[in-house]
Design an enzyme around this catalytic site. Sequence first.
Site, PDB file in Angstrom:
ATOM      1  N   ARG A  31       0.798  -1.220   0.000  1.00 31.00           N
ATOM      2  CA  ARG A  31       0.000   0.000   0.000  1.00 31.00           C
ATOM      3  C   ARG A  31       0.838   1.281   0.000  1.00 31.00           C
ATOM      4  O   ARG A  31       0.699   2.128  -0.878  1.00 31.00           O
ATOM      5  CB  ARG A  31      -0.938   0.016   1.213  1.00 31.00           C
ATOM      6  CG  ARG A  31      -1.974   1.127   1.149  1.00 31.00           C
ATOM      7  CD  ARG A  31      -2.840   1.174   2.390  1.00 31.00           C
ATOM      8  NE  ARG A  31      -3.496  -0.093   2.688  1.00 31.00           N
ATOM      9  CZ  ARG A  31      -4.242  -0.312   3.774  1.00 31.00           C
ATOM     10  NH1 ARG A  31      -4.396   0.651   4.652  1.00 31.00           N
ATOM     11  NH2 ARG A  31      -4.808  -1.475   3.974  1.00 31.00           N
ATOM     12  N   HIS A  78      -8.222  -3.602  -7.205  1.00 32.33           N
ATOM     13  CA  HIS A  78      -7.967  -2.829  -5.981  1.00 32.33           C
ATOM     14  C   HIS A  78      -9.233  -2.739  -5.132  1.00 32.33           C
ATOM     15  O   HIS A  78      -9.976  -1.747  -5.195  1.00 32.33           O
ATOM     16  CB  HIS A  78      -7.486  -1.426  -6.375  1.00 32.33           C
ATOM     17  CG  HIS A  78      -6.779  -0.695  -5.261  1.00 32.33           C
ATOM     18  ND1 HIS A  78      -5.519  -1.023  -4.828  1.00 32.33           N
ATOM     19  CD2 HIS A  78      -7.161   0.362  -4.496  1.00 32.33           C
ATOM     20  CE1 HIS A  78      -5.137  -0.201  -3.858  1.00 32.33           C
ATOM     21  NE2 HIS A  78      -6.121   0.647  -3.641  1.00 32.33           N
ATOM     22  N   TYR A 122     -18.126  13.360 -13.436  1.00 34.83           N
ATOM     23  CA  TYR A 122     -18.034  14.519 -14.327  1.00 34.83           C
ATOM     24  C   TYR A 122     -16.725  14.569 -15.116  1.00 34.83           C
ATOM     25  O   TYR A 122     -16.675  15.187 -16.176  1.00 34.83           O
ATOM     26  CB  TYR A 122     -18.160  15.825 -13.521  1.00 34.83           C
ATOM     27  CG  TYR A 122     -19.471  15.967 -12.798  1.00 34.83           C
ATOM     28  CD1 TYR A 122     -20.677  16.008 -13.495  1.00 34.83           C
ATOM     29  CD2 TYR A 122     -19.503  16.053 -11.404  1.00 34.83           C
ATOM     30  CE1 TYR A 122     -21.889  16.131 -12.818  1.00 34.83           C
ATOM     31  CE2 TYR A 122     -20.700  16.179 -10.725  1.00 34.83           C
ATOM     32  CZ  TYR A 122     -21.889  16.218 -11.438  1.00 34.83           C
ATOM     33  OH  TYR A 122     -23.070  16.345 -10.772  1.00 34.83           O
TER      34      TYR A 122
END
Length: 842
Positions: A31, A78, A122
Amino acid sequence: MSEEGKIIKINIEEEMKTAYIDYSMSVIVSRALPDVRDGLKPVHRRILYDMSNELNLYSDKPHRKSARIVGDVLGKFHPHGDSSVYDAMVRMAQEWSMRYPLVDGQGNFGSVDGDSPAAMRYTEARMKKIADEVMADIEKDTVDFTLNFDDTIPEPTVLPTKIPLLLVNGTSGIAVGMATNMPPHNLSEVVDATCAYIDNPEIEVADLLKYVKAPDFPTGGIIYGYEGVREAFETGRGRVVIRAKSEIEHTHSGRECIVITEIPYMVNKAEMIKKIADLINEKKIEGISYINDESDRSGMRIVVILKQDAVASVVLNTLYKYTQLQSVFPVNNIALVDGRPVMLNLRDLIHHFVRHRHDVVVRRTRYDLAQAEKRAHILQGLLIALDHIDEIISIIRGSDTPDIAKASLMERFGLSEAQASAIIEMRLRALTGLERHKIQDEYDALCKMIEYYNEVLASEPLQMKIIKDELLEMKEKYGDERKTEVVFSAEEFNPEDFYADDEMVITISHMGYIKRTPLAEYRTQNRGGVGVKGSATRDEDFIEHIYVTTMHNTMLFFTEKGRCYWLKVYAIPEGTRASKGRAIQNVIQIEPDDKVRAYINVRRLDDKEYVDNNYIVMCTKEGVIKKTKLEAYSRPRQNGVNAITIKEGDELIDAALTSGHAEILIAAREGKAIRFPENTVRAIGRTGAGVKGISIEEGDEVIGMVCVEPENKKDILVLSENGYGKRTDLDDYRITNRGGKGVKTIQITEKTGKLISIQAVDDENDLMIINRSGITIRTAVTDIRLAGRATQGVKVINLRNGDQIASVMAVPKSEEPEEAPAAETTENQGEGAASAPETAQE
């Protein structure tokens, strides 16, 4: 209780220790820390792999919704929160976050002010062209793959990047018990350093520093000081100080303002401005009127307007101290090497990248060789078939099934199963002559490629050459100029190394404005010229002092109150010939009611023999003279020192550097001058008051002092305030005792005005004259002829509208041609009248 339901007792301390270690290793490896080979954390690697191999979002493909990319990465590779993936992808698209962004974002991806990006529904994204190079050759078995979290889809454990991403983009991450914080660098510099390492694997970090100068942040700025940079490169840990890039400008009203165009890396611009505003309101920072953010699409521009009496350099240093205009980037180069966290210096980082690229090139070459051999094997079979086409057709027509036909072909011609299958599937058009040539050409080309691949696999130097060539190609495609400047701090470098030792003119005005201007900017004119504008001054101001020196010299400033200050010439603000200059109080810390009256130009204050055998001779308006060893002034202090004790009503007017054997002349305003040997004046301490040099009448005052060394044959040039001047042989002034009244040095009349200047000159000097209106003239000393001690001289400069001379200085002769002469003057000057043509030029 059944066997399946049996409870096993364990030590809770051991269980917590084991569980925490497992958790921490998961965070470290999976990570928070990047892999040293491709410089990526798992989330970034998965995003790029999904965009390229799953969604085909290479740089030449259309953008796709960010939500689609995030969803695909979450579902396949993931299994964490969507914000973790979207935030990571957004950062890869921000030009102020990454030195070389890997994602091409379309839409609102945030701002340097800390504004959040638009929601993922968006925005759209695809890979940048440079990211294509990161994914290049991944399909050629160049890296290892592992199964994803649910063992359904393979994912790469590392990417086969051609770019040393860990160095060029840096990274940051907080693991458990450790953290990493690696700065970005310039791609061109990193490539050059990597190539140098390939050429010499034993190269030291100190040699690599010749290529990689320092970190190169995407927001630009200035790295201040180099020790932290060097330490980070050599050890993997260090502190890099970053300052905002700023300039001093002037508003329309003439007030100074600080304009900030670049800020330190990872600084939130809006929060920084708010912090400065708060400090202004709390009166913790003085001298700022207001601050305004004028940034737009063309770039960053933060304007700090200063108060009328504020000193820009002082305010800027205060901002550096109390705000994020100066920040520290703590370098901590920890990355995963073979799955283990390791602290790495610059050479280690380059070594591991080269090792990775070597592995990629070898695996790629093996893959290409296998593919080429496989294809050549098929083509070899097709060529055999074309050579025996009639027999081949006969065998195929006589066979009941394709399998029987394959077996017959394999037995008859010794073909492999793959070759036999290709022959059976061959189209009839391959029988044409043109197709036969194409197959033969392809086979010949493949044979050459196979030979080349075998050469590569057999030669490590050739493998390294391929790595180097590909790196240079990356530099050619994506390399750019540095964005971050490196400025050495005062403790780390000799500033003289950065300035050529050019000749400079130092001008100081009556109201205390100072500047340096290259001597070459001043032109030579004939005697009597009107001159060129030498300085822009206020109506009530005028140029009072003009001195010639060089950039590397140290200047000792002597004020009329008897103080001495030190300043290197390059530290004096530069200005054009027409500029006003900077208030001297902003350059050296003199008292507001004090004025600089003289300077001494020295080079070697650290040379004991030099400072012990040279002297400072000072003269005051009341005729007091004082001599002190230069050694007393060889230890600069920021606030200056007392050079002479001045009595009330008196003031220092001049100071000079001597060898201890000079002839001293002191001249008074009413036209008298005295000459006596320097050795008649005893050297005293720095705080002494001195002795009488010349006796003057009440109302008279000393206007200047000349010190002539015995080996330097000089004439004495005097000039009156109305522009009359002459040269006189030094021997015309008889030697007298110190403290006498002196002899006549110029005939003072109403026409000539009072004596204004006395200078020691020779034929290698020019005369620079500045009058009270700021007009400058430069004329050759040879244009002023020798005349007797008691004459009034020739007119050296034409003065207009009651103007008077303010300052005179002998300077080295100019090599420039003279200006074209104008009409001759007809005015008779009396004895020593002007005979040369005169120039009138504005």
